[in-house]
Design an enzyme around this catalytic site. Structure first.
Site, PDB file in Angstrom:
ATOM      1  N   SER A  54       5.561 -20.592 -54.503  1.00 46.48           N
ATOM      2  CA  SER A  54       6.063 -21.740 -55.260  1.00 46.48           C
ATOM      3  C   SER A  54       7.464 -21.553 -55.826  1.00 46.48           C
ATOM      4  O   SER A  54       8.025 -22.496 -56.397  1.00 46.48           O
ATOM      5  CB  SER A  54       5.104 -22.078 -56.411  1.00 46.48           C
ATOM      6  OG  SER A  54       3.986 -22.781 -55.918  1.00 46.48           O
ATOM      7  N   LYS A  57       9.900 -24.190 -54.983  1.00 47.35           N
ATOM      8  CA  LYS A  57      10.103 -25.419 -55.746  1.00 47.35           C
ATOM      9  C   LYS A  57      11.409 -25.427 -56.526  1.00 47.35           C
ATOM     10  O   LYS A  57      11.847 -26.497 -56.981  1.00 47.35           O
ATOM     11  CB  LYS A  57       8.925 -25.654 -56.677  1.00 47.35           C
ATOM     12  CG  LYS A  57       7.596 -25.924 -55.975  1.00 47.35           C
ATOM     13  CD  LYS A  57       6.519 -26.276 -56.982  1.00 47.35           C
ATOM     14  CE  LYS A  57       5.194 -26.614 -56.310  1.00 47.35           C
ATOM     15  NZ  LYS A  57       4.388 -25.425 -56.006  1.00 47.35           N
ATOM     16  N   SER A 114       3.696 -26.266 -61.691  1.00 53.20           N
ATOM     17  CA  SER A 114       3.876 -26.028 -60.262  1.00 53.20           C
ATOM     18  C   SER A 114       3.035 -26.968 -59.412  1.00 53.20           C
ATOM     19  O   SER A 114       2.455 -26.574 -58.399  1.00 53.20           O
ATOM     20  CB  SER A 114       3.540 -24.562 -59.916  1.00 53.20           C
ATOM     21  OG  SER A 114       4.101 -24.180 -58.696  1.00 53.20           O
TER      22      SER A 114
END
Length: 273
Positions: A54, A57, A114
């Site tokens: 993640s 992101k 997230s």
């Protein structure tokens, strides 16, 4: 992971040489960089491509905020969730198909918890705007990922390829989507230039409103970044985990007007170690 990041940032807090913390860094790839100058204070296997989970992101957030700064969209734009976004697994805010949320609140969901569903929703929205602006066709998420890769190249990220806006994998890394500690430091260095990015990632928990089945509710967002609670100089950024990627963390810390960025990838330890 806590031990690893403390090892990197201890030198910063104590104003000693970062090279001295090398043996205590348990993850295979790590980098400590001064944000203002780009000076690398410590590096370990920083160019080896690894699954970013993640941490992906950060680039997603950067592109959305740059689109806002350019006037292509607004924080107050209302975005409708798709079936594809609602079907994402992993960390999420349980966004339903056809539910609506502002760009600002979607950004909070991506930053703080997230949310994979939030990341796809906002990527579809920006990707479609890119397609419309160019007078073409195609898949909105693909268009967004093309923009992610173009931005990575612009920043000089030579060991990074993005294939999705969220960082999920199928449990086994194939090398298709990858990055490295050095590249991720460049990405967050750029993202930290954005005031809203800095505010959201440093803000900890929050709530966002949504109309769910005709009822107005607040979704509680509890930060995945435990470092904000245990390190006084921390100013947040992004956590990541998949089985293939291990524990990933990009952190920033500020002291006496000086900010450093710490990247750790594929750490075997969790927050409690």
């Amino acid at each position: 992971m806590k031990r690893t990041v403390f090892s990197l940032l201890a030198a910063f807090a104590l104003c000693v040489s970062a090279a001295a913390v090398g043996p205590a860094v348990s993850c295979p790839s790590a980098l400590l960089m001064e944000k203002q100058t780009g000076t690398v204070l410590f590096a370990q296997d920083e160019h080896t491509p690894r699954e970013p989970a993640s941490v992906t992101k950060i680039m997603t957030l950067l592109l959305v905020m740059e689109a806002i700064d350019s006037g292509a969209l607004s924080y107050d734009d209302v975005v409708t969730g798709s079936a594809h976004a609602a079907g994402m697994g992993g960390s999420q805010i349980w966004l339903k198909e056809n539910e609506q949320m502002t760009v600002r609140d979607l950004l909070k969901a991506v930053c703080i918890v997230s949310g994979n569903d939030a990341a796809v929703t906002i990527a579809e929205y920006v990707g479609q705007a890119l397609i419309d602006a160019n007078g073409g066709g195609g898949d909105a998420v693909t268009a967004f990922c093309d923009a992610m890769n173009a931005k990575a190249a612009e920043l000089g990220c030579v060991d990074t390829v993005y294939r999705n806006p969220h960082g999920l994998d199928d449990g086994e890394w194939t090398g298709d989507q990858h990055s490295c500690a050095a590249d991720q430091a460049k990405v967050v260095q750029c993202a930290m230039l954005n005031e809203l990015f800095r505010t959201i990632v440093a803000g900890g928990d929050a709530t966002i409103p949504v109309d769910r089945a005709g009822e107005d509710i607040d979704i509680a967002l509890e930060s995945t970044d435990g470092f904000l609670d245990i390190y006084e100089f921390a100013c947040g950024v992004k956590t990541g985990f998949t089985r293939a990627a291990g524990r990933c963390l990009v952190s920033a810390a500020e002291r006496n007007g000086r900010t450093v960025i710490a990247v750790t990838l594929n750490d075997p330890d969790d927050w409690n170690d």
